[in-house]
Design an enzyme around this catalytic site. Structure first.
Site, PDB file in Angstrom:
ATOM      1  N   GLY A 175      66.372  36.158  53.981  1.00  0.00           N
ATOM      2  CA  GLY A 175      67.522  37.049  54.068  1.00  0.00           C
ATOM      3  C   GLY A 175      67.884  37.752  52.780  1.00  0.00           C
ATOM      4  O   GLY A 175      69.035  38.153  52.595  1.00  0.00           O
ATOM      5  N   ASN A 207      71.503  30.338  52.916  1.00  0.00           N
ATOM      6  CA  ASN A 207      71.824  31.469  53.783  1.00  0.00           C
ATOM      7  C   ASN A 207      71.683  31.096  55.258  1.00  0.00           C
ATOM      8  O   ASN A 207      71.136  30.041  55.606  1.00  0.00           O
ATOM      9  CB  ASN A 207      70.891  32.631  53.440  1.00  0.00           C
ATOM     10  N   SER A 263      17.078  43.407  32.285  1.00  0.00           N
ATOM     11  CA  SER A 263      15.968  42.544  31.897  1.00  0.00           C
ATOM     12  C   SER A 263      14.654  43.250  32.252  1.00  0.00           C
ATOM     13  O   SER A 263      14.505  43.778  33.358  1.00  0.00           O
ATOM     14  CB  SER A 263      16.067  41.209  32.648  1.00  0.00           C
ATOM     15  N   SER A 294      23.616  42.468  27.682  1.00  0.00           N
ATOM     16  CA  SER A 294      25.049  42.773  27.510  1.00  0.00           C
ATOM     17  C   SER A 294      25.554  43.612  28.677  1.00  0.00           C
ATOM     18  O   SER A 294      25.853  44.795  28.507  1.00  0.00           O
ATOM     19  CB  SER A 294      25.309  43.452  26.159  1.00  0.00           C
TER      20      SER A 294
END
Length: 637
Positions: A42, A171, A476, A548
């Site tokens: 709520g 609530n 690679s 990398s």
């Protein structure tokens, strides 16, 4: 004439009343608060009720709200207050809050900014955003459901972020017939959890956002409740700025105000403390001192300025001060360090990359930072410390972070402005985490840079060459090592001082402890980058041959070196060509599943977008590629 005088006096009185009202409104305090908790507790309805009861809805808005309420069907309710806040179409369709919705309202005593935060776990990052500037949190609990997982999660985050004013609003009390026993059980349950996470006190109250019970007036339906209404509590609770005013003076500099040669000041928002002309101040991290000569604002000079005010300070002396510096009282300065322990709340769909460089933004300071493997993550249900290797979306963990240069800070518990930070992905510019500094690491204070008489320029001059890092990257089998070796041979014939770092060779020693997971690949490149930087400092031309695969790590190494010393050489060989060579048989193993995390097969390769040099071994021989690189590098000083 008498009538004219009477009208004049009446107009004067009205003008005085208007001036008095405007003056009182201008000097009202501001309270920022959030509503949070689990889904369907709520939150949006409560805010809508506050806006409605405080007469902050225009007639056309009210008419539209009534029309929208009929469209969505509210089970006989004339107005669905949640629609005032749930502005996105997706929110209205699903009946949930997705984004943080900010609303403004005021009463006779105070002005308010309220953030309605989403309850779904997947939107926890949005809740953190809303809570980051709040002075108070209203944690809603559905009286029928009690304390749930998200109740605990949001309570923990609110406490972690530094919100010390907590309201537990139980609530929908109308749906449990305003039963006191139900209310007491929920409060007792929450109190036990709150104590376990360090919440010393909170204010509990039974409410109904739907019916308006105990929102702006005491409800006859809860005669057993003796506390304040929600709005009464919001109007009287102490705000953060009044607490911050008692702390030592701190002003993070946002910009240098230099409209002409006759004026120079330093502008920013005072985060804590007060300052007056004549105060001796210190600029950090340089440590230079001066005296405040003026406090300048758009409305004129001030005799004093306090936390929460935006001002421009002028100094009696000409000292260096720029954006990112912090101005503090000379006898009570904050610390500066480059290594910290911090809590991180991860807010990105992609998991944290250990060792990867991110931007850290703390106040007006922006530096590069790397995050180490978390010490632990926190299970918000049990408060258990869980061992993890990284942080996933919405995870909360504690880790060590290292910045590339010292930053001015204070522990988050003492100063939210100088202790809270965000992490930004360098490639996407997305905010990936929010963080809170605990303390600087002792080694950051004990380890200092030892100056030496011979500089990197001296080393380069002795070798009669300019240092370079020639960074060969590619798949690679692309031919990186072979070409790098050929380039080094040609440089050697030119009497250049070189050293070749090869990807396979460094894994026999320096990086023998690393595997091929993404985190290990990042650490592999970080270490090689540090070694290459040291060799460049010695005046060498360093050649590196590494796959990398990630742009972020190649950029990290580039940033380690002076501008122009990092030369990215992309050995641009198509995957099918590299795989056809398969000298080491690695592609065959990767295709069969024997080799995991192999670049190009089940791990990505991020090709350079703007390399300094590009060669393609599908079209060039090794000698041709080497000659092309040498020509691109010439002239070598």
């Amino acid at each position: 004439m008498a009538d004219a005088d009477a009208i004049y006096r009446t107009d004067a009185l009205i003008a005085e009343d208007i001036d008095a009202y405007l003056d009182a409104h201008q000097h009202k305090t501001m309270l920022r608060f959030i509503t949070c908790g689990s889904v369907d507790d709520g939150k949006s309805t409560l805010i809508g009720r506050l806006l409605y009861d405080s007469k902050m809805i225009f007639e056309d808005q009210l008419a539209a709200l009534e029309s929208d309420s009929r469209k969505v069907g509210t089970q006989g309710q004339e107005i669905d207050f949640a629609l005032l806040v749930d502005g996105l179409a997706a929110e209205r369709e699903q009946g949930i809050t997705i984004d943080v919705a900010y609303r403004f309202f005021n009463t006779e005593k105070r002005k308010f900014i309220v953030a309605d935060c989403p309850g779904h776990e997947q939107y926890t990052r949005n809740m953190v955003t809303g809570a980051s500037t709040a002075d108070l949190a209203v944690i809603l609990v559905d009286a029928r459901k009690g304390v749930l997982v998200q109740t605990r999660r949001h309570s923990y985050l609110c406490h972690l972020i530094g919100i010390r004013n907590i309201v537990l609003a139980v609530n929908k009390m109308d749906l449990v017939d305003y039963d006191q026993a139900t209310y007491d059980a929920i409060v007792a349950d929450y109190a036990g959890f709150a104590k376990s996470i360090g919440i010393d006190s909170f204010t509990a109250m039974p409410i109904s956002g739907f019916r308006g019970d105990n929102i702006t007036s005491r409800s006859a339906n809860t005669p057993w409740y003796r506390g304040a209404t929600l709005i009464d509590h919001l109007e009287t609770v102490e705000v953060l700025s009044s607490v911050d005013a008692d702390k030592p003076f701190r002003l993070p500099v946002q910009w240098v105000n230099r409209p002409n040669l006759d004026f120079r000041g330093f502008s920013g928002l005072i985060s804590t403390g007060t300052v007056k002309p004549g105060d001796e101040v210190r600029v950090l991290p340089s440590g230079k001192t001066s005296t405040v000569s003026r406090i300048v604002t758009l409305d004129g000079d001030l005799d004093q300025a306090s936390a929460g005010q935006s001002v421009t300070l002028c100094f009696a002396d000409e000292i260096d001060c720029s954006r990112g510096n912090v101005i503090a009282l000379a006898d009570a300065p904050p610390q500066a360090a480059d290594q910290f322990e911090a809590t991180l709340v991860w807010m990105n769909d992609d998991a944290m990359h250990v060792g990867r460089a991110y931007w850290l933004k703390l106040g007006t300071q922006t530096v590069s930072v790397t995050v180490q493997q978390p010490k632990y993550a926190i299970n918000v249900n049990t408060m258990e410390h869980v061992a993890v290797k990284t942080l996933e979306l919405n995870a909360i963990g504690v880790a060590e972070i290292f910045t590339d240069k010292p930053i001015v800070f204070e522990p988050y518990a003492d100063n939210r402005a100088l202790g809270g930070f965000i992490l930004i992905d360098k490639l996407t510019n997305a905010t990936v985490a929010a963080g809170m500094i605990h303390f600087s690491l002792r080694r950051a204070q004990n380890v200092h840079w030892q100056p030496t008489d011979l500089t990197r320029e001296d080393h380069a001059r002795m070798k009669n060459q300019a240092p370079r890092v020639l960074w060969f990257t590619g798949l690679s089998g692309a031919g990186k090592s072979t070409i790098a070796n050929a380039v080094e041979m040609r440089l050697n014939l030119m009497n250049r001082h070189t050293f070749l770092l090869d990807g396979d060779n460094v894994r026999h020693g320096l990086n023998k402890d690393l595997g091929f997971t993404e985190a290990d690949r990042i650490e592999n490149i970080r270490r090689v980058g540090e070694v290459a930087r040291l060799m460049a400092d010695a005046g060498l031309i360093v050649l590196t041959a590494f796959i990398s695969p990630f742009r972020a790590e190649r950029e990290m190494v580039r940033n380690m070196l002076p501008e122009g010393e990092f030369v990215e050489i992309f050995v641009d060989t198509p995957l099918e060509v590299a795989e056809a060579r398969d000298v080491k048989g690695l592609y065959k193993k990767a295709r069969s599943g024997e080799l995991k995390n192999f670049t190009g097969i089940d791990s990505p390769y991020e090709a350079p977008e703007a390399p300094e040099i590009r060669v393609n071994t599908a079209d060039m021989t090794v000698d041709e590629a080497a000659e092309h690189i040498i020509r691109q590098l010439m002239p070598l000083k």
